[in-house]
Design an enzyme around this catalytic site. Sequence first.
Site, PDB file in Angstrom:
ATOM      1  N   ARG A  23       0.815  -1.203   0.000  1.00 15.88           N
ATOM      2  CA  ARG A  23       0.000   0.000   0.000  1.00 15.88           C
ATOM      3  C   ARG A  23       0.864   1.275   0.000  1.00 15.88           C
ATOM      4  O   ARG A  23       1.792   1.405  -0.775  1.00 15.88           O
ATOM      5  CB  ARG A  23      -0.984  -0.069   1.187  1.00 15.88           C
ATOM      6  CG  ARG A  23      -2.021  -1.193   0.960  1.00 15.88           C
ATOM      7  CD  ARG A  23      -2.929  -1.452   2.151  1.00 15.88           C
ATOM      8  NE  ARG A  23      -3.594  -0.276   2.685  1.00 15.88           N
ATOM      9  CZ  ARG A  23      -4.732   0.254   2.206  1.00 15.88           C
ATOM     10  NH1 ARG A  23      -5.338  -0.297   1.184  1.00 15.88           N
ATOM     11  NH2 ARG A  23      -5.258   1.317   2.767  1.00 15.88           N
ATOM     12  N   ASP A 149      -2.342  11.895   9.925  1.00 16.99           N
ATOM     13  CA  ASP A 149      -3.668  11.777   9.289  1.00 16.99           C
ATOM     14  C   ASP A 149      -4.341  13.129   9.481  1.00 16.99           C
ATOM     15  O   ASP A 149      -4.142  13.769  10.526  1.00 16.99           O
ATOM     16  CB  ASP A 149      -4.492  10.667   9.985  1.00 16.99           C
ATOM     17  CG  ASP A 149      -5.753  10.287   9.210  1.00 16.99           C
ATOM     18  OD1 ASP A 149      -6.530  11.194   8.834  1.00 16.99           O
ATOM     19  OD2 ASP A 149      -5.968   9.092   8.967  1.00 16.99           O
ATOM     20  N   TYR A 162      -8.353   5.735  17.272  1.00 16.48           N
ATOM     21  CA  TYR A 162      -7.441   6.023  16.158  1.00 16.48           C
ATOM     22  C   TYR A 162      -7.164   7.527  16.077  1.00 16.48           C
ATOM     23  O   TYR A 162      -6.010   7.951  15.930  1.00 16.48           O
ATOM     24  CB  TYR A 162      -8.054   5.523  14.844  1.00 16.48           C
ATOM     25  CG  TYR A 162      -7.286   5.929  13.605  1.00 16.48           C
ATOM     26  CD1 TYR A 162      -6.145   5.231  13.211  1.00 16.48           C
ATOM     27  CD2 TYR A 162      -7.699   7.024  12.838  1.00 16.48           C
ATOM     28  CE1 TYR A 162      -5.436   5.607  12.079  1.00 16.48           C
ATOM     29  CE2 TYR A 162      -6.996   7.408  11.704  1.00 16.48           C
ATOM     30  CZ  TYR A 162      -5.869   6.701  11.324  1.00 16.48           C
ATOM     31  OH  TYR A 162      -5.158   7.089  10.207  1.00 16.48           O
TER      32      TYR A 162
HETATM   33  N1  LIG Z   1      -4.707   5.022   3.156  1.00 20.09           N
HETATM   34  C1  LIG Z   1      -5.116   6.278   3.353  1.00 20.09           C
HETATM   35  O1  LIG Z   1      -5.880   6.843   2.547  1.00 20.09           O
HETATM   36  C2  LIG Z   1      -4.639   7.026   4.574  1.00 20.09           C
HETATM   37  C3  LIG Z   1      -5.364   8.130   5.024  1.00 20.09           C
HETATM   38  C4  LIG Z   1      -4.916   8.810   6.143  1.00 20.09           C
HETATM   39  C5  LIG Z   1      -3.765   8.399   6.793  1.00 20.09           C
HETATM   40  N2  LIG Z   1      -3.086   7.327   6.333  1.00 20.09           N
HETATM   41  C6  LIG Z   1      -1.871   6.902   7.041  1.00 20.09           C
HETATM   42  O2  LIG Z   1      -0.865   6.593   6.088  1.00 20.09           O
HETATM   43  C7  LIG Z   1      -0.090   5.468   6.531  1.00 20.09           C
HETATM   44  C8  LIG Z   1      -0.128   4.372   5.466  1.00 20.09           C
HETATM   45  O3  LIG Z   1      -1.479   4.074   5.158  1.00 20.09           O
HETATM   46  P1  LIG Z   1      -1.919   2.626   4.645  1.00 20.09           P
HETATM   47  O4  LIG Z   1      -3.368   2.722   4.372  1.00 20.09           O
HETATM   48  O5  LIG Z   1      -1.004   2.165   3.585  1.00 20.09           O
HETATM   49  O6  LIG Z   1      -1.648   1.775   5.989  1.00 20.09           O
HETATM   50  P2  LIG Z   1      -2.162   0.299   6.348  1.00 20.09           P
HETATM   51  O7  LIG Z   1      -2.260  -0.496   5.100  1.00 20.09           O
HETATM   52  O8  LIG Z   1      -3.403   0.408   7.179  1.00 20.09           O
HETATM   53  O9  LIG Z   1      -0.994  -0.234   7.324  1.00 20.09           O
HETATM   54  C9  LIG Z   1       0.356  -0.240   6.921  1.00 20.09           C
HETATM   55  C10 LIG Z   1       1.076  -1.404   7.571  1.00 20.09           C
HETATM   56  O10 LIG Z   1       1.219  -1.220   8.968  1.00 20.09           O
HETATM   57  C11 LIG Z   1       1.715  -2.451   9.466  1.00 20.09           C
HETATM   58  N3  LIG Z   1       1.376  -2.648  10.880  1.00 20.09           N
HETATM   59  C12 LIG Z   1       0.265  -2.325  11.555  1.00 20.09           C
HETATM   60  N4  LIG Z   1       0.371  -2.705  12.831  1.00 20.09           N
HETATM   61  C13 LIG Z   1       1.577  -3.296  12.988  1.00 20.09           C
HETATM   62  C14 LIG Z   1       2.267  -3.919  14.061  1.00 20.09           C
HETATM   63  N5  LIG Z   1       1.742  -4.006  15.297  1.00 20.09           N
HETATM   64  N6  LIG Z   1       3.497  -4.430  13.829  1.00 20.09           N
HETATM   65  C15 LIG Z   1       4.046  -4.383  12.602  1.00 20.09           C
HETATM   66  N7  LIG Z   1       3.443  -3.795  11.545  1.00 20.09           N
HETATM   67  C16 LIG Z   1       2.228  -3.265  11.730  1.00 20.09           C
HETATM   68  C17 LIG Z   1       1.099  -3.550   8.582  1.00 20.09           C
HETATM   69  O11 LIG Z   1       2.184  -4.342   8.098  1.00 20.09           O
HETATM   70  P3  LIG Z   1       2.018  -5.881   7.634  1.00 20.09           P
HETATM   71  O12 LIG Z   1       1.045  -5.862   6.474  1.00 20.09           O
HETATM   72  O13 LIG Z   1       3.382  -6.302   7.261  1.00 20.09           O
HETATM   73  O14 LIG Z   1       1.472  -6.621   8.827  1.00 20.09           O
HETATM   74  C18 LIG Z   1       0.414  -2.753   7.456  1.00 20.09           C
HETATM   75  O15 LIG Z   1       0.600  -3.303   6.181  1.00 20.09           O
HETATM   76  C19 LIG Z   1      -0.682   5.044   7.872  1.00 20.09           C
HETATM   77  O16 LIG Z   1       0.044   5.646   8.919  1.00 20.09           O
HETATM   78  C20 LIG Z   1      -2.085   5.619   7.830  1.00 20.09           C
HETATM   79  O17 LIG Z   1      -2.622   5.888   9.114  1.00 20.09           O
HETATM   80  C21 LIG Z   1      -3.503   6.616   5.241  1.00 20.09           C
END
Ligand SMILES: NC(=O)c1ccc[n+]([C@@H]2O[C@H](COP(=O)([O-])OP(=O)(O)OC[C@H]3O[C@@H](n4cnc5c(N)ncnc54)[C@H](OP(=O)(O)O)[C@@H]3O)[C@@H](O)[C@H]2O)c1
Length: 251
Positions: A23, A149, A162
């Site tokens: 992602r 975020d 969160y």
């Molecule tokens: N996606 C959006 O539109 C959006 C919007 C606002 C903010 N954000 C922020 O942007 C960042 C990336 O977003 P995303 O959607 O790509 O994130 P995500 O897919 O929800 O999470 C990213 C990775 O975090 C790892 N993770 C979570 N808990 C863990 C733990 N206890 N130990 C080890 N690894 C852990 C997981 O790794 P594994 O898969 O290897 O387990 C997961 O693949 C995040 O900080 C999110 O809050 C994203």
Amino acid sequence: MPAHSDPLPLEHHAVLITGGARRVGAQVVRTLHAAGANVLIHYGTSAAAARALAAELNGMRGASVAVGQADLLDPDAPESLVEATVGAFGRLDILINNASTFYPTAVGRITVDEWDDLIGSNLKAPLFLCQAAAPRLRAQRGLIINIVDIHALRPLKGHPVYSIAKAGLAMLTRSLARELGPDIRVNGIAPGPVLWAEHDLDDSMKRDIVARTALKRSGSPQDIARTALFLIRDAPYISGQIIAVDGGRSI
Ligand SMILES: NC(=O)c1ccc[n+]([C@@H]2O[C@H](COP(=O)([O-])OP(=O)(O)OC[C@H]3O[C@@H](n4cnc5c(N)ncnc54)[C@H](OP(=O)(O)O)[C@@H]3O)[C@@H](O)[C@H]2O)c1
């Protein structure tokens, strides 16, 4: 544009990124690697994705990517990830706290396990990673980027824990910019909707979010990756800031 023979801007720099296998994190890995960086991809459970990404990028530039597994709720994870990065590349220049857990929590039924998990991944682990990485980052006059975020400032309905965790991460960013200057810059990127969560979001909610975004579209992981590259490469006088990358969603 740099001449073809110019070195890549991040050549020899070593990056540690959490949750970098998939992602948004994976796009940040690709972008910084393309700019010349060596990268330690941390993963929790996505071993196959982490290894596949590392193999692909090492095929382009040998020994430029390593992987490291850790549950970020494990108190030993921060030190071991910093050691793994230094072991692979001999230095650590950039820490990116990207890993996160994200799910609703209903007031009245919030559990201690949910609190520990959401605060642990989004706030506690980033703090202890910053602390573990600081001596190495200081030696390189490096930087930290926390992926926050827009809901750190305005709570996301149904997601109080969160939102609290990300609000803490925003304060961590500003606070550590003070504590770790002048040698280490600390900044944040606050994404809006750049990649839909893999659960719980129906199409009408997505349409509603996009409708309330000034640019009337969702963004992409590349928008976050480009901003990270900007903060690393082009922003030597920016510290303690959190840049919203949200298509105008938060105005
Ligand atoms: N996606 C959006 O539109 C959006 C919007 C606002 C903010 N954000 C922020 O942007 C960042 C990336 O977003 P995303 O959607 O790509 O994130 P995500 O897919 O929800 O999470 C990213 C990775 O975090 C790892 N993770 C979570 N808990 C863990 C733990 N206890 N130990 C080890 N690894 C852990 C997981 O790794 P594994 O898969 O290897 O387990 C997961 O693949 C995040 O900080 C999110 O809050 C994203």
